[in-house]
Design an enzyme around this catalytic site. Structure first.
Site, mmCIF file in Angstrom:
data_model
loop_
_atom_site.group_PDB
_atom_site.id
_atom_site.type_symbol
_atom_site.label_atom_id
_atom_site.label_comp_id
_atom_site.label_asym_id
_atom_site.label_seq_id
_atom_site.Cartn_x
_atom_site.Cartn_y
_atom_site.Cartn_z
ATOM 1 N N HIS A 74 0.474 -0.890 0.070
ATOM 2 C CA HIS A 74 -0.121 0.197 -0.292
ATOM 3 C C HIS A 74 0.589 1.158 0.247
ATOM 4 C CE1 HIS A 74 -2.189 -3.400 1.641
ATOM 5 N NE2 HIS A 74 -4.040 -2.687 1.763
ATOM 6 N N ARG A 129 -23.144 -19.297 35.742
ATOM 7 C CA ARG A 129 -23.579 -18.627 36.573
ATOM 8 C C ARG A 129 -24.626 -19.483 37.367
ATOM 9 N NH1 ARG A 129 -29.997 -17.851 36.196
ATOM 10 N NH2 ARG A 129 -30.629 -16.016 37.138
ATOM 11 N N GLU A 140 -18.139 -4.022 24.772
ATOM 12 C CA GLU A 140 -17.119 -5.080 23.963
ATOM 13 C C GLU A 140 -16.139 -5.403 23.483
ATOM 14 O OE1 GLU A 140 -20.301 -5.368 23.562
ATOM 15 O OE2 GLU A 140 -21.468 -6.538 25.889
ATOM 16 N N ASN A 184 -8.092 11.436 3.755
ATOM 17 C CA ASN A 184 -7.796 12.006 2.566
ATOM 18 C C ASN A 184 -9.339 11.498 2.034
ATOM 19 O OD1 ASN A 184 -7.797 9.003 2.291
ATOM 20 N ND2 ASN A 184 -5.882 8.288 2.374
ATOM 21 N N GLY A 237 -10.999 4.548 6.942
ATOM 22 C CA GLY A 237 -11.489 2.898 6.996
ATOM 23 C C GLY A 237 -11.150 2.857 9.113
ATOM 24 N N SER A 240 -22.711 -9.416 37.261
ATOM 25 C CA SER A 240 -23.230 -10.233 36.507
ATOM 26 C C SER A 240 -21.557 -11.360 36.723
ATOM 27 C CB SER A 240 -24.159 -10.448 35.885
ATOM 28 O OG SER A 240 -25.222 -10.118 35.667
ATOM 29 N N HIS A 283 -2.101 -0.939 6.609
ATOM 30 C CA HIS A 283 -2.032 -1.211 5.978
ATOM 31 C C HIS A 283 -0.570 -0.512 5.173
ATOM 32 C CE1 HIS A 283 -4.887 1.494 6.244
ATOM 33 N NE2 HIS A 283 -4.741 2.023 4.523
ATOM 34 N N HIS A 295 -28.740 -15.592 24.301
ATOM 35 C CA HIS A 295 -27.998 -15.069 24.989
ATOM 36 C C HIS A 295 -27.227 -16.230 25.661
ATOM 37 C CE1 HIS A 295 -29.420 -11.353 26.027
ATOM 38 N NE2 HIS A 295 -29.008 -10.978 27.090
ATOM 39 N N PRO A 303 -6.653 -5.151 10.550
ATOM 40 C CA PRO A 303 -8.044 -5.235 11.256
ATOM 41 C C PRO A 303 -8.292 -3.778 11.710
ATOM 42 C CG PRO A 303 -7.380 -7.488 12.385
ATOM 43 C CD PRO A 303 -5.783 -6.124 11.571
ATOM 44 N N LEU A 304 -8.714 -2.745 10.993
ATOM 45 C CA LEU A 304 -9.322 -2.054 10.878
ATOM 46 C C LEU A 304 -9.569 -1.045 12.370
ATOM 47 C CD1 LEU A 304 -9.967 -0.526 7.210
ATOM 48 C CD2 LEU A 304 -7.580 -0.331 8.703
ATOM 49 N N HIS A 309 -4.354 3.162 -3.660
ATOM 50 C CA HIS A 309 -4.021 2.421 -2.081
ATOM 51 C C HIS A 309 -3.623 1.334 -1.432
ATOM 52 C CE1 HIS A 309 -6.174 0.755 1.369
ATOM 53 N NE2 HIS A 309 -6.285 -0.257 0.507
HETATM 54 C C1 LIG Z 1 -11.599 -4.603 9.486
HETATM 55 C C2 LIG Z 1 -11.329 -4.520 8.110
HETATM 56 N N1 LIG Z 1 -12.227 -4.597 6.895
HETATM 57 C C3 LIG Z 1 -11.309 -4.079 5.714
HETATM 58 C C4 LIG Z 1 -10.214 -3.775 5.703
HETATM 59 C C5 LIG Z 1 -9.554 -4.526 4.682
HETATM 60 N N2 LIG Z 1 -9.349 -2.938 4.476
HETATM 61 C C6 LIG Z 1 -7.557 -2.654 3.922
HETATM 62 S S1 LIG Z 1 -7.109 -0.889 4.120
HETATM 63 C C7 LIG Z 1 -9.393 -0.810 4.014
HETATM 64 C C8 LIG Z 1 -10.121 1.310 3.297
HETATM 65 C C9 LIG Z 1 -8.864 1.992 4.155
HETATM 66 O O1 LIG Z 1 -9.489 2.424 4.000
HETATM 67 P P1 LIG Z 1 -8.644 4.161 4.689
HETATM 68 O O2 LIG Z 1 -8.651 4.242 6.348
HETATM 69 O O3 LIG Z 1 -9.471 5.481 4.228
HETATM 70 O O4 LIG Z 1 -7.091 3.925 4.194
HETATM 71 P P2 LIG Z 1 -6.421 4.349 2.832
HETATM 72 O O5 LIG Z 1 -7.105 4.002 1.519
HETATM 73 O O6 LIG Z 1 -6.770 6.204 2.873
HETATM 74 O O7 LIG Z 1 -5.251 4.857 2.920
HETATM 75 C C10 LIG Z 1 -9.647 -1.763 3.876
HETATM 76 C C11 LIG Z 1 -11.331 -1.638 3.671
HETATM 77 C C12 LIG Z 1 -9.243 -4.035 6.868
HETATM 78 N N3 LIG Z 1 -8.274 -3.952 6.346
HETATM 79 N N4 LIG Z 1 -9.525 -4.580 8.056
HETATM 80 MG MG LIG Z 2 -8.369 7.108 2.948
#
Ligand SMILES: Cc1ncc(C[n+]2csc(CCOP(=O)(O)OP(=O)(O)O)c2C)c(N)n1
Ligand SMILES: [Mg+2]
Length: 636
Positions: free
Chosen positions: A11, A492, A383, A168, A139, A356, A51, A445, A101-102, A242
């Site tokens: 990326h 429980r 959570e 961006n 993201g 609980s 990324h 539950h 994982p974003l 990207h």
């Molecule tokens: C939870 C999750 N869902 C989907 C992805 C796949 N993914 C990686 S980057 C991205 C887009 C991110 O956009 P942004 O944060 O704006 O990054 P930019 O393109 O500006 O670098 C996605 C959907 C991921 N890494 N994690």
């Molecule tokens: Mg972006």
């Protein structure tokens, strides 16, 4: 740009777009020492938008971290390179956490910031006083976990937390306007954060914004308006920069556009020297800090020592004399009381289920907005954030987080649990109401597939203790396994104790062990966990009346059992022709133990809303039904 091109994957957009912002951050603000990446009082830099990993590796190389060489960078995304596709946490390298994982990095950063405040209270301002910076993209901020975490951070007034938002307006599918029209100012200010908008390519604006937040009373989002793939004549500002290499031709044009005369991976000496100077500033800061630290070193070590001596556990086990039946969540609370009384480092909490989950004892003090004297966090009904925040708290340094919810909602924690396991962090998930035994709340539950699905996560110990003694032992193991997160799956409903006699050995450490045999000549092995061990014991006794003799194996932790010797496993599993398992949940993870000749008693359907004894009966989890089926099995 060059590393991504060489790897033919990665990326380039984020690193190019945020280069200006992080350069100012590292040059003028970030407190770090590449010679000692573990310096306790360093500022933390978290790349939530994982990324953009190449940006982090570049910074670590340029500022002089030993962990990242140019050779590593040339091996970006290749097997065994520390420059992995997304940042992977390694202690003492400058890679503070695993992201990809974003949104996870945002919750980690909140955890780091909480840990900073807690430790500052314990150790004093001249020992702990640092910032946590988190770089998040569009993201990350669309993900639910960002809402949960930032809401809590604002509530707690985590003033040393700063987000650099790579605003961006581009993500993978195209402009973010395809999917978001949030008013960010209103959103973040309503959480209790400052919100500042700057041009992310204007050095003065970046500097001014970072300068201002140094003395803020709240967490801050610096929204950096940037252009993705900045410098690329044809791909900047477009989603195409990207997540794919720019291409040789475009790279040539970028070099021309930015007036960069040098070959790929060639860093001119004078420029590298400037960067290394930035890296050296921190060494001086650490020397000054060290003077204070050395004065208090023994005191600090004492404060941060984990006092989980076997004597506390022994004492607790020794006290188990009563015949009273008790829920394992209650046994957990009583164990916690002893641990908390003697610990400075355990930080408890729950996602709005303190009463609980029995996670809060009378020795706890609540952490409140701007007041971090306590050791208990009310995470609210969040959570996912709780789990990501616990990762951050553990990664920070010495604190040991545990947090509670219902086992069913481990599904809401799962992405972060997986990261605890990948990062080898000691996080303790206290998950109560662990089966249909919770009763009337019904199928939404009642966990069914949760235990099985947690058990297949690598490097995660899933403990399901069966009585008070086992609960104490499982807590001991959760604390002792410093490189493995744990799930404590607790009931429980009340359970009858079957281990009343003190044993020095931690039997749960074997993962599975014998609790009963009805005769020397047995033909059947009954495996069970947690609340069903009682059922197994009753069934075993009932069968004995019909001369069907058996042994009962309590299996509180399948993962630890897998670590036992072949001989031990054979002793447990291969003694009898017939084997059956009982667990009030999905039978999937028991089939490997009972084999083709065996039977599994469990539930492979959703639960029911009723008083719990009636639900057990409905699913055939009764002594009568199980012993009848066993009789048929052995007579076959
Ligand atoms: C939870 C999750 N869902 C989907 C992805 C796949 N993914 C990686 S980057 C991205 C887009 C991110 O956009 P942004 O944060 O704006 O990054 P930019 O393109 O500006 O670098 C996605 C959907 C991921 N890494 N994690
Ligand atoms: Mg972006």
């Amino acid at each position: 740009m060059d590393a991504v091109q060489k790897a033919n994957s990665g990326h380039p957009g984020l690193p190019m777009g945020m280069a200006d912002v992080v350069t100012i951050l590292f040059k003028y603000f970030l407190k770090f020492n590449p010679k000692n990446p573990s310096w306790l009082n360093r500022d933390r830099f978290i790349l939530s938008a994982g990324h953009g990993s190449m940006l982090l590796y570049s910074l670590l190389y340029l500022t002089g971290y030993k962990s990242i060489s140019l050779k590593n960078i040339k091996n970006f995304r290749q097997l065994k390179s520390i420059c992995a596709g997304h940042p992977e946490f390694h202690p003492n390298t400058g890679i503070e956490t695993t992201t990809g994982p974003l949104g996870q990095g945002i919750s980690n950063a909140v955890g780091f910031a909480i840990a900073e405040e807690i430790l500052k209270k314990k150790l004093g301002k001249n020992i702990i006083n640092h910032k946590t910076y988190v770089l998040a993209g569009d993201g990350c901020l669309m993900e639910g976990i960002s809402h949960e975490s930032m809401s809590l951070a604002g509530h707690l007034k985590l003033k040393n937390l700063i987000m650099l938002f790579d605003n961006n307006s581009i993500s993978i599918d195209g402009p973010t306007s395809l999917a978001v029209s949030d008013n960010y100012k209103k959103r973040f200010e309503s959480y209790g954060w400052n919100y500042v908008v700057i041009n992310g390519h204007n050095e003065k604006e970046i500097f001014k914004a970072l300068k201002k937040v140094q003395t803020s009373k709240k967490p801050t989002v610096i929204s950096c308006k940037t252009i993705i793939g900045y410098g690329s004549p044809n791909k900047s500002g477009k989603a195409s920069s990207h997540g794919s290499p720019l291409g040789e031709d475009e790279i040539k044009l970028v070099r021309k556009n930015l007036n960069w005369r040098f070959k790929p991976f060639e860093i001119p000496k004078n420029i590298l020297k400037e960067w290394r100077k930035i890296g050296k500033k921190g060494a001086k800061l650490e020397i000054v800090w060290n003077k204070n630290y050395l004065k208090k070193k023994s005191e600090i070590k004492k404060t941060l020592k984990n006092n989980f001596s076997s004597s506390i556990i022994s004492e607790k086990k020794n006290a188990v004399k009563e015949l009273k039946s008790l829920a394992t969540r209650k046994s957990s609370e009583s164990t916690l009381s002893s641990l908390i009384k003697n610990s400075n480092t355990l930080i408890g909490g729950s996602a709005d289920l303190a009463g609980s989950n029995n996670t809060k004892t009378k020795y706890h003090k609540i952490i409140k907005p701007g007041d971090f004297k306590g050791n208990y966090i009310h995470y609210g009904v969040r959570e996912h954030a709780m789990s990501g925040i616990m990762n951050g708290i553990a990664l920070h340094s010495k604190l040991i987080p545990y947090g509670g919810s219902f086992l069913i909602f481990s599904d809401y924690c799962k992405p972060s649990i997986r990261l605890s396991a990948i990062m080898k962090q000691r996080i303790i998930y206290v998950m109560t109401h662990d089966s249909i035994g919770l009763g009337e709340d019904g199928p939404t539950h009642q966990p069914i597939e949760q235990l099985s699905s947690l058990r297949v996560i690598p490097n995660l110990n899933v403990f399901r203790p069966a009585d008070r003694m086992e609960t104490i032992e499982c807590w001991e193991l959760a604390l002792k396994n410093t490189n493995t997160p744990s799930i404590l799956s607790l009931t429980r409903q009340n359970l009858n104790p079957f281990r009343k006699k003190y044993s020095k050995t931690n039997k749960c450490n074997f993962g599975a062990y014998e609790v009963l045999r009805t005769n020397k000549k047995i033909i059947l092995t009954i495996l069970a966990s947690g609340s069903e061990v009682n059922l197994a014991i009753d069934t075993s006794h009932k069968l004995a009346k019909d001369q069907i003799y058996s042994k009962v194996i309590s299996m509180p932790c399948q993962e630890l059992f897998e670590f036992q010797s072949k001989e031990y496993k054979k002793k447990i599993l291969n003694e009898t022709k017939f084997k059956i398992s009982i667990e009030a949940g999905s039978t999937d993870c028991w089939k490997k133990y009972v084999g083709m000749n065996g039977l599994t008693f469990g539930i492979d359907d959703f639960g029911k809303s009723a008083p719990y004894k009636k639900i057990f009966k409905h699913f055939g989890l009764t002594t009568e039904n199980i012993s009848q089926k066993i009789k048929k099995l052995v007579k076959r």
